[in-house]
Design an enzyme around this catalytic site. Structure first.
Site, short mmCIF file in Angstrom:
data_model
loop_
_atom_site.label_atom_id
_atom_site.label_comp_id
_atom_site.label_asym_id
_atom_site.label_seq_id
_atom_site.Cartn_x
_atom_site.Cartn_y
_atom_site.Cartn_z
N PHE A 133 0.82 -1.22 0.00
CA PHE A 133 0.00 0.00 0.00
C PHE A 133 0.85 1.27 0.00
O PHE A 133 0.42 2.30 0.49
CB PHE A 133 -0.98 -0.02 1.19
CG PHE A 133 -1.67 -1.34 1.37
CD1 PHE A 133 -2.55 -1.81 0.41
CD2 PHE A 133 -1.40 -2.15 2.47
CE1 PHE A 133 -3.17 -3.05 0.55
CE2 PHE A 133 -2.01 -3.39 2.63
CZ PHE A 133 -2.90 -3.85 1.66
N THR A 139 -9.28 -10.28 -10.68
CA THR A 139 -8.34 -9.52 -9.85
C THR A 139 -8.74 -8.05 -9.80
O THR A 139 -8.54 -7.37 -8.79
CB THR A 139 -6.90 -9.67 -10.37
OG1 THR A 139 -6.86 -9.30 -11.75
CG2 THR A 139 -6.40 -11.09 -10.21
N GLU A 187 -5.55 1.92 -6.97
CA GLU A 187 -5.71 3.05 -6.07
C GLU A 187 -6.95 3.88 -6.39
O GLU A 187 -7.14 4.95 -5.82
CB GLU A 187 -4.46 3.93 -6.12
CG GLU A 187 -3.24 3.20 -5.58
CD GLU A 187 -1.96 3.97 -5.82
OE1 GLU A 187 -1.56 4.72 -4.93
OE2 GLU A 187 -1.36 3.81 -6.89
#
Lengths: 201, 743, 342
Positions: free
Chosen positions: B239, B637, B708
């Site tokens: 992250f 995904t 993101e």
């Protein structure tokens, strides 16, 4: 503890200092008057036998070693993960006698005489995946995969405990396993797929 | 029904399961601290309990008497570690505070490392190490005495006369927002294992940038980069937190060299709060001037961000917030506030999470003021260009709104706050937009194609959970015309060709573009000129025939890909060769608002909150998001990333905040029992809608980054929903129940 | 973690006998140099943090057979202290007849921790105060008597408003203890000086001037069982826990409530509060305020006001007074409306 030196009662030290490793003695009634020096020198490694995934492992460990560190650093079983080391994330979840526990808050010495099952012991020996493992693949119930061994061990236990009968129940009883990638809805779906298969099997 | 594998629509790839899935469900996937090394010694960090001052003495007598202790490393014996110069991004260090002392510049600064035969002995020695300090009063955060302010020195969009337009506007809104300190808290800890073989170092460390790790570790040790091998096959969550070089890596490597033995460091969870980076707290002042019909004539956005004393880190998301709609005029500024803290760094969607939260909250407030539906307000301001006149490469925002609103049932919403209720629970519905700039960088790859129809792709990419191995494999399979199960993909090793940092959501675009190029070169060798006809349809037997015609059993191609946005030229003002820089550990990323066109992925998010009328608990029973991001390589995904990101967004609104003790500039809830992230029971219904979009401008594969996008705007959707439920407008995140006990 | 001797006890007597050697100035069980290890979820956690530093650890998990039984008797329920939290939470008869016990346990911690933690150890779990848990803070009267309290002027959102002193405001973190408190449980103890039984209400000590002394247990005293009388209010009982997230979190405020109603008038009310106090907190003023009344919005709120009349807030936890009142109000209304099987 007469001289104020923590852990080194003089009598105990003399009694056991010759041994290089010591096993953990079980205190019994006979020891009431004068406790048997089980492992009087805390600096000496403990000689333990841990039954992991059906196999006995002889380990010589610092008494402070947790079951998690014993698995990862001494038994070569790195599937169980360290995420917090304080019982806050669930990544280290293993089964002890069929019940899910946190290996980071369990001393290896306390795990003697118990059956330990880790993620490495879940699939069949021919490589066939446990229904829960397959369900996690089918439902993409992980991303980075780090919490996954703990999630799967917890999920298997959740079903066995009878806590997988509804979505709210699954969510509540899987809340001890944090997933920072937040695959939670997929984890719930995976458990719903595997639960009936586990009952059939 | 398997929700995890959505049926591909136009311009979407198959929902192939992850290539590494079996490894991950069996515990065989090896993360950095799982890698076996021979006879390792174990390290334990000691961190500073003061934020500002100096070490005045180190007494290691007791620590050294702990049986099994091999070494104690402090500023007194680590001076040979070279200092890396800090600059934001570019594969550099997390901070310029790299020394173990004697100067202390933030709480939790590494001041010592003990190394012993066992983890237990190293930890005991760490507790027995006595370090004395001379303490000065630190400055903790905004408003603390002693902080200093500087300009962020970032581009801040300006167009037209925003002040005049504001003054002339019939409807005016002036609001302020703030967001808290947050920490990434990947479940995997910030581990490092270093092992020397002669003068050759192997570093096992979870990394989002293999070539940064390799080069910067070498630079810290003053050795040549070719002496360092960085290994990180799987990363247990990142992250952003594992994208830069932290001070610990060189220290562990130095210890291993000094002790002539592999050294393994597994820092504690609380240490992770100060030895890596974090999302700094921000403040926002927004002024909007609008017409009665909602058309925004003036948008002004000022941001303030906390950073460390020495490093001028900022995310400066006004670059994004000021461009997302067809504003008439814009004026923006960003100021950094320097405190005695560790240096912040990239955390999932760094600029847009705080700045788009402010933008999308303000739009909701404006909609309330105008008595307009918030979706209609966005429709009125939807535009094919921004205030500076720059056009979009593609923009599907309102398509996302329409599909998400339909799925959510938005038309059943009654607009009045507090008007929807289920027993003792107040119901609120809110929405907001998600935006994320499309980035791409120079990348390299090697592909080997064998006559038996099997291929191997080597890229030093980063499997942080995004599924990069799988989409790279899918790309190769498609271009080589073979089934996916004949493609082997290897990543996470500096012996493979470099790709950019796995940041800015560029990895899929960059890696797939270069792998495509390598594969096409292979097919060109094998099949002659007309590749396009071969791609995706060439049966394996034809390829086999081509191999025999060439008389080889393997064709191998190494490819370099340099996208236009990072090519050295007048527009990009770049001078260096991006490939050379990449090998040296400096990625070149471009895109977003910095190209010829505005390149952004977009989405619309809808949230239902329930707030208990008496005790104020806030729960989120329903989340719907629709996203458009160019080509979707793998619907499985992709959906998972959007899903996880939206949950991140909810977390950002309701849960996550690192509390700071202002007296001593220390993080207090630095553990996973007190730093709240959602648990399974916090998430109920969640729906992801993949909106088809094609964009041939952005890059060869037509991919916009998605990792993101999903957590942008979510926090605003939550606070907008909380307002709808309660009539209480929360402008300081996180929303905690005490803020709702007023009624 | 400091080095320690590790022993496993096979019965109460041998476990207790290890304390015969103890000659140090240990003032209470929590601070003793010898510690019993059952689930380990508090002890090992705090040993890793260097907060607890026993020199000897006695693993008593083998005592589960002897001390782990759950028995129903004519006059009530006996819970062996080595029963695990999950065993009690999942027990159908307890869920039906003592719902507040089952609910408090089910809402605590996580499934894994509930499998590990013995209920005897659970009631002794120690505070989550960050200044207590992090030894790099010099000021903690609980950890280092006389050193001061960093929480008073620190980040104290999670801290207590009831039972506080100028020496300590650390919150008692548990849930199950409030259920035992509300049901007037008795604690069976065995120790170096023999067996005794004490009211659960006297087990925990408010911080006052000695926050380091947390319980009335002497070193070596082992909780062997909890006895809960079969009182008429036990069936109409519940546990309400309010927190930031839906699960796996300590309470911001909680209420254990048990009611004996005569038609709809309160014959007896039993109330204990959690998340807001330094010890499991019995709210007798609130109980008195309810006696003889019908429970409605007004009477419930009046009782809640009485419960928090002496509350003392700090900078970040003032909301706990209002939240605590609302939590109790909600719990009372919910308990009054319960369908209770006869």
């Amino acid at each position: 503890m007469t001289d104020g030196t923590p852990g080194f009662s003089r009598r105990n030290f003399l009694a056991t200092s010759a041994a290089s490793t010591m096993s953990v003695a079980l205190l019994d009634r006979g020891a009431r008057a004068a406790p048997t020096p089980a492992q009087a020198n805390p600096r000496e490694p403990l000689k333990l036998t841990l039954k992991i995934n059906g196999r006995d492992r002889e380990l010589s460990l610092d008494p402070r070693t947790t079951l998690l560190d014993a698995l990862r650093e001494h038994a070569g079983l790195t599937g169980s993960k360290k995420g917090c080391d304080h019982g806050q994330c669930g990544a280290c979840t293993v089964m002890m006698d069929g019940r899910r526990i946190l290996s980071c808050l369990t001393f290896a010495a306390s795990a003697q005489d118990h059956d330990i099952t880790t993620i490495e012991g879940l699939a069949q020996t021919d490589g066939t995946l446990h229904p829960m493992q397959q369900a996690f693949i089918d439902h993409d119930a992980f991303q980075c995969g780090y919490c996954t061994p703990g999630q799967i061990m917890s999920a298997v236990a959740c079903v066995k405990e009878g806590h997988a009968n509804s979505d709210p129940d699954i969510r509540e009883y899987m809340s001890g396993n944090l997933c920072r990638c937040a695959a939670y809805p997929n984890i719930v779906d995976a458990i719903k797929q595997a639960a009936p298969q586990m009952k059939e099997g | 029904m398997n929700r995890a594998a959505p049926e591909p629509q136009a311009n979407m790839g198959q929902p192939e399961p992850r290539l590494e899935a079996r490894l991950k469900v069996t515990g065989e996937a090896r993360y950095a601290s799982d890698m076996p090394v021979h006879n390792p010694a174990f390290a334990f960090l000691v961190t500073s309990p003061i934020a500002k001052g100096a070490i005045t003495g180190i007494d290691d007598k007791d620590a050294r008497t702990v049986p099994g202790v091999l070494g104690i490393f402090t500023h007194e014996n680590t001076a040979e570690l070279k200092k890396l110069s800090w600059s934001q991004g570019g594969g550099g260090p997390t901070t310029s505070i790299q020394d173990l002392g004697p100067k202390i510049q933030h709480d939790g600064q590494i001041v010592a490392m003990t190394v012993a035969d066992t983890f237990e002995a190293a930890r005991e020695a760490a507790y027995k190490l006595k370090i004395s300090y001379q303490e000065e009063i630190p400055s903790a955060t905004f408003d603390s005495p002693g902080v200093t302010q500087t300009d962020a020195k970032k581009p801040t969009p300006k167009a037209g006369n925003a002040e005049a337009a504001f003054n002339d506007a019939p409807v005016k809104l002036e609001v302020a927002y703030s967001t808290p300190t947050q920490h990434h808290n990947p479940i995997e800890l910030f581990t490092t294992t270093a092992s020397w073989d002669g003068d050759q170092l192997t570093v096992y460390e979870p990394s989002q940038f293999m070539y940064g790790l390799k080069n910067k570790t070498a630079a810290r040790l003053g050795i040549k980069p070719d002496k360092v091998h960085a290994v990180s096959p799987f990363v247990g969550g990142a992250f952003g937190s594992k994208s830069q070089q932290t001070p610990r890596t060189g220290l562990v490597a130095l210890a291993a060299r000094t002790l002539n033995r592999p050294v393994k460091l597994v820092p504690t969870r609380d240490q992770g709060f100060t030895i890596a980076t974090y999302r700094a707290e921000t403040r926002h002042a927004i002024k909007i001037g609008a017409a009665e019909n909602g058309k925004i004539a003036s948008f002004q956005h000022d941001g303030w961000e906390v950073t460390s004393r020495p490093d001028n880190y900022s995310v400066a998301g006004v670059e994004d917030s000021a461009r997302m709609y067809g504003f008439g005029a814009v004026k923006t500024a960003v100021t950094t506030v320097h405190a005695d803290r560790n240096t912040p760094g990239f955390m999932r969607s760094p600029p847009v999470v705080p700045y788009i939260y402010a933008l999308e909250s303000a739009l909701d407030e404006l909609a309330v003021k105008l008595k307009m539906d918030p979706i209609e307000l966005r429709r009125v301001n939807d535009s094919n260009k921004d205030a500076t006149g720059k056009e979009w490469s593609s923009r599907s925002l309102m398509k996302c709104y329409d599909q998400a609103a339909e799925a959510f049932g938005w038309s059943r919403r009654s607009a009045e706050p507090g008007s929807m209720r289920d027993g003792n629970w107040l119901i609120g519905w809110g929405c907001a937009s998600a935006f994320y700039p499309t980035h791409i960088g120079a990348a390299t790859a090697r592909v080997k194609f064998n006559a038996d129809g099997h291929a191997r792709v080597e890229v030093a990419a980063h499997e942080i959970g995004t599924g990069v191995m799988t989409v790279v494999g899918q790309t190769a399979a498609e271009r080589l015309g073979i089934p996916l199960d004949r493609v082997e993909v290897v990543v996470g090793d500096s012996n493979y060709p470099p790709v950019p940092v796995a940041g800015g959501s560029n990895q899929t675009a960059s890696c797939c573009s270069v792998v495509m190029k390598a594969c096409d070169a292979i097919m060109a060798k094998l099949g002659g000129a007309n590749i396009k006809e071969t791609v995706g349809s060439g049966p394996v037997k034809d390829v086999a025939a081509s191999f025999s015609k060439l008389g080889v059993s393997t064709v191998e191609e190494y490819a370099e890909f340099v996208p236009d946005v990072v090519k050295p030229n007048a527009v990009t003002s770049l001078v260096d060769d991006p490939i050379k820089k990449l090998y040296e550990g400096s990625p070149s990323l471009g895109g977003g608002s910095h190209g010829e066109k505005l390149m952004y992925a977009m989405g619309a998010e809808f949230i239902e909150v329930r707030v208990h009328a008496l005790t104020g608990e806030i729960r989120v029973p329903r989340i719907v998001g629709a996203f458009a991001a160019g080509r979707i390589m793998n619907t499985r995904t992709a959906r998972s990333q959007y899903m996880g990101a939206m949950i991140w967004g909810v977390s950002s609104a309701l849960h996550e905040a690192t509390d700071i003790d202002k007296r001593n500039a220390r993080y207090v809830n630095d553990n996973l029992a007190d730093y709240m992230i959602p648990v399974n029971a916090d998430i109920q219904q969640l729906e992801v809608i993949l909106v088809p979009e094609q964009d041939n401008f952005i890059n060869p594969v037509g991919v916009k980054g998605i990792g993101e996008l999903g957590n942008v705007g979510t926090a605003a959707a939550v606070t907008n929903a909380v307002y709808h439920a309660t009539g209480v407008r929360i402008r300081e995140l996180p929303v905690r129940l005490e803020k709702l006990l007023t009624t | 973690m400091r080095p320690f001797e590790f022993e496993r006890a096979s019965d109460n007597q041998s476990a207790i006998a290890t304390f015969n050697d103890l000659r140090s100035a240990d003032i209470d069980a929590v601070n003793a140099q010898i510690q019993y290890l059952a689930g380990g979820t508090t002890l090992i956690d705090l040993m890793k943090l260097d907060v607890m530093k026993p020199t000897k650890v006695i693993d008593i998990n083998a005592l589960q057979q002897a001390n782990g039984n759950i028995e129903f008797k004519n006059n009530g329920l006996r819970l062996g202290a080595m029963a695990r939290m999950s065993q009690v939470a999942d027990h159908a008869d307890i869920q039906q007849n003592y719902p507040v016990i089952a609910q408090a346990l089910r809402l605590a911690a996580s499934a894994q921790i509930r499998n590990m933690a013995a209920i005897g150890g659970n009631v002794l779990q120690r505070t989550r105060c960050t200044y207590f848990r992090d030894t790099s803070y010099a000021n903690c009267n609980k950890r280092a008597p006389g050193s001061g309290c960093a929480a008073l002027e620190g980040v104290n959102r999670s801290h207590a408003v009831l039972g506080v002193s100028d020496q300590c405001i650390a919150t008692y973190p548990g849930d199950f203890a409030q259920a035992l408190m509300a049901l007037d449980a008795q604690v069976e103890l065995d120790g170096p000086r023999g067996k005794r039984t004490i009211p659960f209400a006297s087990l925990h000590k408010k911080p006052d001037q000695t926050p380091n002394i947390e319980t009335s247990l002497t070193p070596g005293e082992l909780i062997t069982a909890f006895n809960v009388a079969a009182a008429p209010y036990a069936k109409r009982s519940l546990f309400l826990k309010v927190r930031d997230r839906e699960s796996y979190e300590f309470a911001l405020a909680s209420a254990a409530v048990a009611l004996d109603l005569d038609n709809s008038n309160v014959r007896q009310a039993r109330i204990a509060l959690g998340g807001v106090a330094t010890v499991p907190w019995r709210a007798k003023e609130a109980e008195a305020a309810l006696a003889g009344n019908k429970i409605d919005d007004v009477t419930a709120k009046r009782a809640a006001d009485a419960a928090f009349a002496d509350a003392k807030p700090r900078e970040h936890n003032a909301f706990k007074i209002e939240l605590g009142k609302r939590t109790l109000t909600r719990a009372l209304l919910q308990a009054a409306a319960m369908e209770v099987p006869t």
